[in-house]
Write an enzyme that holds these catalytic residues in place. Structure first.
Site, mmCIF file in Angstrom:
data_model
loop_
_atom_site.group_PDB
_atom_site.id
_atom_site.type_symbol
_atom_site.label_atom_id
_atom_site.label_comp_id
_atom_site.label_asym_id
_atom_site.label_seq_id
_atom_site.Cartn_x
_atom_site.Cartn_y
_atom_site.Cartn_z
ATOM 1 N N SER A 134 -0.535 -7.152 -6.431
ATOM 2 C CA SER A 134 -1.744 -6.450 -6.840
ATOM 3 C C SER A 134 -2.836 -7.463 -7.219
ATOM 4 O O SER A 134 -3.257 -8.246 -6.381
ATOM 5 C CB SER A 134 -1.417 -5.485 -7.986
ATOM 6 O OG SER A 134 -2.435 -4.535 -8.175
ATOM 7 N N ASP A 219 1.459 3.107 -1.117
ATOM 8 C CA ASP A 219 0.281 2.525 -1.745
ATOM 9 C C ASP A 219 -0.934 3.379 -1.387
ATOM 10 O O ASP A 219 -0.911 4.138 -0.404
ATOM 11 C CB ASP A 219 0.066 1.084 -1.257
ATOM 12 C CG ASP A 219 0.545 0.040 -2.253
ATOM 13 O OD1 ASP A 219 0.238 0.183 -3.440
ATOM 14 O OD2 ASP A 219 1.229 -0.916 -1.836
ATOM 15 N N HIS A 251 3.328 1.508 -5.202
ATOM 16 C CA HIS A 251 2.707 0.273 -5.678
ATOM 17 C C HIS A 251 3.585 -0.473 -6.681
ATOM 18 O O HIS A 251 3.476 -1.696 -6.808
ATOM 19 C CB HIS A 251 1.359 0.611 -6.319
ATOM 20 C CG HIS A 251 0.508 -0.577 -6.603
ATOM 21 N ND1 HIS A 251 -0.138 -1.289 -5.610
ATOM 22 C CD2 HIS A 251 0.189 -1.214 -7.769
ATOM 23 C CE1 HIS A 251 -0.822 -2.284 -6.143
ATOM 24 N NE2 HIS A 251 -0.643 -2.272 -7.451
#
Length: 291
Positions: A134, A219, A251
């Protein structure tokens, strides 16, 4: 539009428990050096987890945590430690100051200096592989643009694992994510590896350096779009890159499952680090790994 809204909504109750459990297990079962300073700042620390048979000629995998540049900690980010150290790879988990304490420019500088520190401390290393999730994937990608000459050392970077990252920061400028970051347009452009890559500011220095761009099936669309576009920009710029969409993970699961030895991403990362190209051959035509 809040491009990261789906990420926060998807956060599961087990996330914090999984992060803490992975780190506690790593610290209990692996020889380590914890809270090693790579700079003078209070938050400029890193943890090094060693495999058996430590030597200066180690392979290193460096991990940068996520958290929208405003959350997360190295102290709950030892996902990759046990699977990789079991294969003889040392794992380094880096702390960096987060917003609002630090600006994005400061975070990039801290990560740069952590890699410089590692190279200087272990100059005979057999390769440094940089990974991030991320926001951490964004910071890792920024290392493709780092001015190593300014720091007096060129790290022995052999590969990048960029997991569910954002590489163009302009879309987040008008979202809640930017509230603590306070990014201006100039800040966002200066810290967008996608934009910098397309401007021709980064060229491959080692033809063997491989960049794996990964996104989870569940995601958000923005992560999918940015991951694929960054992979394409890497290819146009001459980097050796591949792209993976991992099936049936969101995610958080995409990184949490790195604690598992039989997880696809764990195996791909391990084999890339160990350079076993005969077992996991890259297929440029399909832009994926052949299994």
């Amino acid at each position: 539009m809040d491009v990261l809204g789906e990420v926060r909504a998807a956060e599961a109750p087990w996330k914090k428990m999984s992060e803490e459990a992975a780190t506690k297990k790593a610290q209990a079962t692996r020889r380590s050096l914890l809270h090693v300073p790579y700079g003078d700042g209070e938050g400029e620390k890193l943890d090094i987890y060693f495999p058996e048979g430590v030597s200066e000629a180690l392979l290193f995998c460096v991990f940068l945590h996520g958290g929208n540049w405003q959350e997360g900690s190295k102290d709950t980010s030892a996902f990759m430690v046990n699977p990789l150290t079991a294969q003889g790879v040392a794992v380094v988990v880096v702390a960096y100051d987060i917003a609002p304490k630090a600006t994005l420019d400061q975070m990039v500088d801290q990560v740069t200096r952590s890699i410089v520190f590692l190279q200087k401390r272990y100059p005979r290393n057999e390769g440094i592989y940089l990974s991030g999730h991320s926001a951490g994937a964004h910071l890792a990608a920024m290392m493709l643009l780092a001015n190593w000459i300014k720091h007096g050392v060129t790290p022995n970077l052999k590969g990048f694992f960029l997991i569910s990252g954002l590489y163009n920061l302009e879309p987040i400028m008008h979202t809640s994510v930017n509230a603590p970051l306070l990014l201006t347009l100039e800040d966002a452009q200066r810290n967008s590896p996608q934009r910098l890559l397309e401007a021709g500011l980064s060229q491959p220095v080692d033809p063997s350096c491989h960049i794996l761009v990964v996104v989870g099936q569940h995601d958000s669309p923005e992560f999918h779009r940015q991951s694929r576009e960054f992979y394409q920009a890497l290819c146009r710029a001459g980097w050796k890159a591949s792209f993976e969409e991992l099936h049936d993970v969101d995610h958080f699961e995409i990184i949490w499952k790195l604690t598992q030895q039989d997880y696809r991403l764990t195996q791909v990362c391990t084999q890339l680090v160990l350079q076993r190209a005969d077992r996991f051959p890259f297929s440029p035509a399909s832009a994926s790994w052949a299994w």
